[in-house]
Design an enzyme around this catalytic site. Structure first.
Site, mmCIF file in Angstrom:
data_model
loop_
_atom_site.group_PDB
_atom_site.id
_atom_site.type_symbol
_atom_site.label_atom_id
_atom_site.label_comp_id
_atom_site.label_asym_id
_atom_site.label_seq_id
_atom_site.Cartn_x
_atom_site.Cartn_y
_atom_site.Cartn_z
ATOM 1 C CD GLU A 107 -2.949 -1.138 2.278
ATOM 2 O OE1 GLU A 107 -4.150 -0.883 2.123
ATOM 3 O OE2 GLU A 107 -2.453 -1.430 3.386
ATOM 4 C CD GLU A 127 -3.186 -6.103 3.703
ATOM 5 O OE1 GLU A 127 -2.562 -5.033 3.696
ATOM 6 O OE2 GLU A 127 -3.327 -6.821 2.670
#
Length: 703
Positions: A107, A127
C-alpha cells in the site's frame, strides 16, 4: 531526522531509506519518520523527485502486526492518512522495491506515483491471511491501477506475485537489471521523470475499475465463491470494499475501506488468525535450545520405504535441492515408487508449477537402491516403513550397523513409542521422531517427536531442516499418538458413540463441517482408511483405555472389509468421488446399540458439538499439563495444519478460550453426570482445566 530513516540529498533527488530491520514494519514510529522525511523533501526547493527504498535491501513486509487490535494501530500518524499525504506531494515519488512489498508495504508503494522493483521482488496484499482487508488504500488504489477483477483476485488470494507478473499487471513500471542496481536505476528513472516533466502521479490506468466487466460481476462473484468462504468474514468485506472502489469516488472509497477494515480488525476471526500468525513464530522456540547451538550437517538424506509416504518425504528434500537415497527391499517396489514420484512431478509441470527441466533436476537428486550399505554416507535417515513396532525396530537395528557416527536416525511414525524404537540402537541420542502427514509432499505440518535421549543438537538440526524443506515443525513429547492423533482418539470416540446413541454419521459430520472443519470425522476416517485407523488402534490397545463400545462401529466395518473410499464403502457409500449416506450403517449401529445395551434417542446438534469439541479440547489441555506439548498454541498449529481445523477459529485451544474455559468444564461435568457409566468413564476433566477455571484464568497455560 529519526534513526528509522536515512535521508540524503543527491543531485536534486531526495533518497529516503527505511531503516527499521528486519522487515521495515510500518509501526507508528516508522510511519511518523516517513511522513516527516517526505514533508521535508516536499518543502525543499532543491528536491525535484523523491525515492523511497529499503536501506538494508528490504522495502517493507507490511504493518506492525503487534499493533493490530490495540490503540497503536491507529495512533497518529496512522497508515491510511500517512499514505493520503504522500499522494498529495507535488513531486514525483518513486518506490524502489527491494525483496518484498507486502500488505501495508505494498500500500505504501501504491501511494507512490511510480514503482521499480528488482528481479526477485515479490509483492502482494496478504491481509486476508490475518482475517483482514487492506485498510490503507489497497482496495481502492489497486483497482484503479490494474482493474477491479485482477485486484479482487490478488487481494482475495493473499498471494505474493513475482516482479515480472507485477510488471505485466501494471503494478511495477520497471524492473531493475539486478538487486545491486536497484537504487542506481531508481535514480535514473527519477531523473527521466524530471527530464520529461512527468506529473507527481500519472493518470489512473483504470479510472473506472469495473468498466470492462458485466454489471452483475460482483454479485455473480459473490454467488460463485461464497460456498468456499464458508463463514469467513474477511472475503465478504473485501468484496464490499471492491464494490466501493467501483461505485464511489476515491475519497469516499477510502473512508468505506477504513470502516470495513476496522470491522475486520475487531472480529474474533481476525483475532484468531493473528493468534495463529504468532503461534507459528513461537513454535520454533524451544527452551534450552539456543540460537548458538552447533548444528549437525545435513547434505545427504536417505529415506527407507518408497511407498506413498516415503516417496512424498523424499520429494520434500529433492524440492529443496538435497540429494536423497530411496531404499526399498524389492526392485519392483522401488521402480513403482520412483515412477510415482515422477508422475507427481509431471502433474506439477502440467499445472505450470514447475518446468520440465526442473522435473529432471529433482529426479536427478533421487537415487534408488536396494542395498542398506548405500546409506553409509547419509547425514539424516528417515524410515517410512509399515506402522508396526517390530518392523521399525528391525530397520533401526540394521541402521545401527550401516550408518556413520553422528547420522540422525528418524522414524516416521504416527503413534508408536519413539523411545522404544531408540532403545534398539546404542546411540539413542541420535534418534528422533518425524511424523509427516499424508500426502507428505503437500502437507505442511511436521510433528517433531523428542525422545527422552534425543540430543539437543539433533533436535535443533531437525527443526531447522524441517523449515528448509518448507514444513511447519511442531515439537511433541513421546506418548501414544503424540499431539494430533492422541487428541483424535477422544474426538473420534465421541463421534462413534453418538452414532450408537442415535445420531447418524452425516449428522455428526454436518455439525463439524458447520464449524468450517475441512471434513467431518467419519469422512476423514473413510479417506484415511478404516483399516488404517483400526490397525493403529489395535496395535496400541495397551495405551488406550477401552470398554466394549469403544469405536465398535468402526471395528465392525473393518471386519466387513468396508475400509472407506478405497473400497467404495465405509461409513458412507462412494461412487467415484460422489459420497452418499448408507442406511446399512444406521442399521448396523442400531444392532450394536441393542447388543451393547446403549439406549438410543434423538440427539441435537449442540450435544454433538459439545461432546466432540469438549473432549478434543480436554485432551489437548491434558497434553499440555503432561508436558507433551510445550504450548497451547503448538496444539492449535497441529490441528489447523494436520487435521483441517479452521484457522479462523484459531485452533481448538484458542476456540476453547473464546467459548470460555468455564463453559467447557461445565459441559464436561454435565455429560459426566447424564451419560451414566459411560460418562463416568470418559468425561474426566483435565486437572489443568479445573485449576484454570478455579483460578479464574481465561487463557490455557500451565499454572
Amino acid at each position: 531526522m529519526s534513526d528509522l530513516i536515512h535521508y540524503r540529498l543527491e543531485d536534486g533527488l531526495a533518497l529516503i531509506g527505511l531503516a527499521h530491520p528486519p522487515v521495515n514494519a510500518l509501526g507508528q514510529p516508522l510511519r511518523a519518520a516517513i511522513i516527516d522525511a517526505c514533508e521535508r523533501a516536499a518543502a525543499d526547493e532543491r528536491v525535484e523527485a523523491i525515492i523511497l527504498y529499503g536501506e538494508h535491501g528490504m522495502f517493507s513486509a507490511g504493518a506492525d502486526i503487534t499493533e493490530f487490535g490495540t490503540e497503536a494501530s491507529f495512533a497518529e500518524p496512522d497508515l491510511p492518512s500517512t499514505l493520503v499525504r504522500l499522494t498529495q506531494i507535488h513531486k514525483p515519488l518513486v518506490a524502489a522495491i527491494g525483496k518484498l512489498a507486502l500488505g501495508g508495504g505494498m500500500e505504501l508503494a501504491l501511494a507512490c506515483g511510480y514503482r521499480i522493483g528488482e528481479p526477485s521482488t515479490r509483492v502482494g496484499l496478504s491481509e486476508i491471511n490475518l482475517g483482514l482487508l487492506p485498510g490503507a488504500g489497497g482496495t481502492q488504489r489497486l483497482p484503479r491501477l490494474i482493474g477491479a477483477e485482477s485486484a479482487l483476485n490478488l487481494i482475495l488470494s493473499g498471494q505474493q506475485i513475482d516482479a515480472e507478473r507485477a510488471r505485466m499487471l501494471g503494478i511495477l513500471d520497471r524492473i531493475a537489471t539486478a538487486a545491486e542496481q536497484l537504487l542506481d536505476e531508481a535514480r535514473a528513472y527519477a531523473n527521466e521523470l524530471i527530464d520529461y516533466g512527468a506529473p507527481a502521479r500519472p493518470t489512473e490506468a483504470w479510472p473506472e475499475p469495473a468498466e470492462d466487466l458485466p454489471g452483475d460481476f460482483l454479485a455473480r462473484y459473490r454467488t460463485e465463491h461464497e460456498p468456499r468462504w464458508k463463514s469467513r468474514l474477511a472475503p465478504r468485506l473485501v468484496l464490499s470494499a471492491l464494490e466501493a472502489a467501483c461505485l464511489l469516488p476515491l475519497e469516499e472509497g477510502l473512508a468505506r475501506e477504513l470502516a470495513l477494515f476496522k470491522q475486520a480488525e475487531a472480529s474474533r476471526q481476525s483475532k484468531a488468525l493473528r493468534h495463529v500468525f504468532f503461534a507459528e513464530r513461537e513454535a520454533g522456540r524451544i527452551p534450552g535450545i539456543g540460537a548458538d547451538i552447533a548444528l549437525r550437517k545435513v547434505d545427504k538424506v536417505a529415506v527407507i520405504g518408497a511407498g506413498t509416504m516415503g516417496g512424498g518425504i523424499a520429494m520434500n528434500f529433492a524440492n529443496a535441492g538435497i540429494p536423497v537415497a530411496l531404499l526399498e527391499l524389492k526392485g519392483e517396489a522401488l521402480d513403482n515408487g520412483l515412477m510415482q514420484i515422477r508422475k507427481n512431478y509431471e502433474i506439477s509441470v502440467k499445472r505450470g508449477k514447475m518446468t520440465a527441466e526442473q522435473l529432471e533436476q529433482r529426479m536427478d537428486l533421487l537415487f534408488g537402491t536396494l542395498d542398506y550399505n548405500d546409506l553409509a554416507d547419509a547425514d539424516l535417515v528417515i524410515e517410512a516403513v509399515f506402522e508396526q513396532m517390530e518392523i521399525k525396530q528391525q530397520v533401526f537395528r540394521t541402521l545401527e550397523k550401516v550408518c556413520k557416527p553422528g547420522a540422525i536416525l528418524a522414524t516416521n511414525t504416527s503413534s508408536l513409542d519413539v523411545d522404544a524404537i531408540a532403545a534398539t540402537v546404542s546411540r539413542p541420542q541420535d534418534v528422533i521422531g518425524l511424523h509427516f502427514f499424508s500426502p507428505a509432499n503437500v502437507m505442511r505440518l511436521l510433528e517433531v517427536v523428542r525422545g527422552k535421549a534425543t540430543a539437543p543438537d539433533v533436535l535443533a538440526t531437525t527443526m531447522k531442516i524441517a523449515k528448509h524443506i518448507g514444513k511447519l515443525p511442531v515439537l511433541s513429547g513421546v506418548c501414544f499418538g503424540f499431539i494430533g492423533n492422541r487428541m483424535l482418539e477422544p474426538y473420534s470416540r465421541e463421534a462413534h458413540r453418538l452414532v450408537l446413541e442415535g445420531a447418524t454419521p452425516a449428522q455428526v459430520d454436518g455439525v463439524l463441517t458447520g464449524l468450517d472443519l475441512n471434513m467431518g470425522i467419519f469422512s476423514m476416517l473413510d479417506l484415511a482408511g478404516i483399516d488404517v485407523s483400526f490397525l493403529i488402534r489395535d496395535s496400541n490397545r495397551a495405551a488406550i483405555a477401552h470398554d466394549e463400545t469403544y469405536c465398535r462401529l468402526g471395528e465392525e466395518l473393518y471386519a466387513l472389509g468396508r475400509y472407506g473410499q478405497k473400497t467404495g464403502r465405509g461409513f458412507y457409500l462412494y461412487e467415484g468421488r460422489n459420497c452418499k449416506e448408507d442406511d446399512e450403517v444406521v442399521v448396523l449401529a442400531e444392532r450394536l446399540a441393542d447388543e451393547l445395551e446403549v439406549p438410543r434417542r434423538s440427539i441435537d446438534d449442540q450435544e454433538i458439538h459439545d461432546r466432540c469439541m469438549f473432549m478434543l479440547i480436554n485432551e489437548g489441555i491434558q497434553l499440555l499439563d503432561e508436558g507433551i506439548a510445550l504450548r497451547a498454541s503448538d496444539i492449535d498449529l497441529v490441528w489447523i495444519n494436520g487435521y483441517g481445523f479452521p484457522a479462523h477459529l484459531g485452533g481448538p485451544m484458542h476456540y476453547a478460550e473464546q467459548l470460555g474455559l468455564d463453559k467447557v468444564l461445565a459441559g464436561i461435568e454435565h455429560y459426566r453426570h447424564v451419560l451414566g457409566e459411560y460418562g463416568q468413564m470418559w468425561f474426566q476433566p483435565a486437572q489443568l482445566l479445573e485449576r484454570l477455571v478455579a483460578a479464574g484464568n481465561t487463557r490455557i497455560e500451565i499454572i
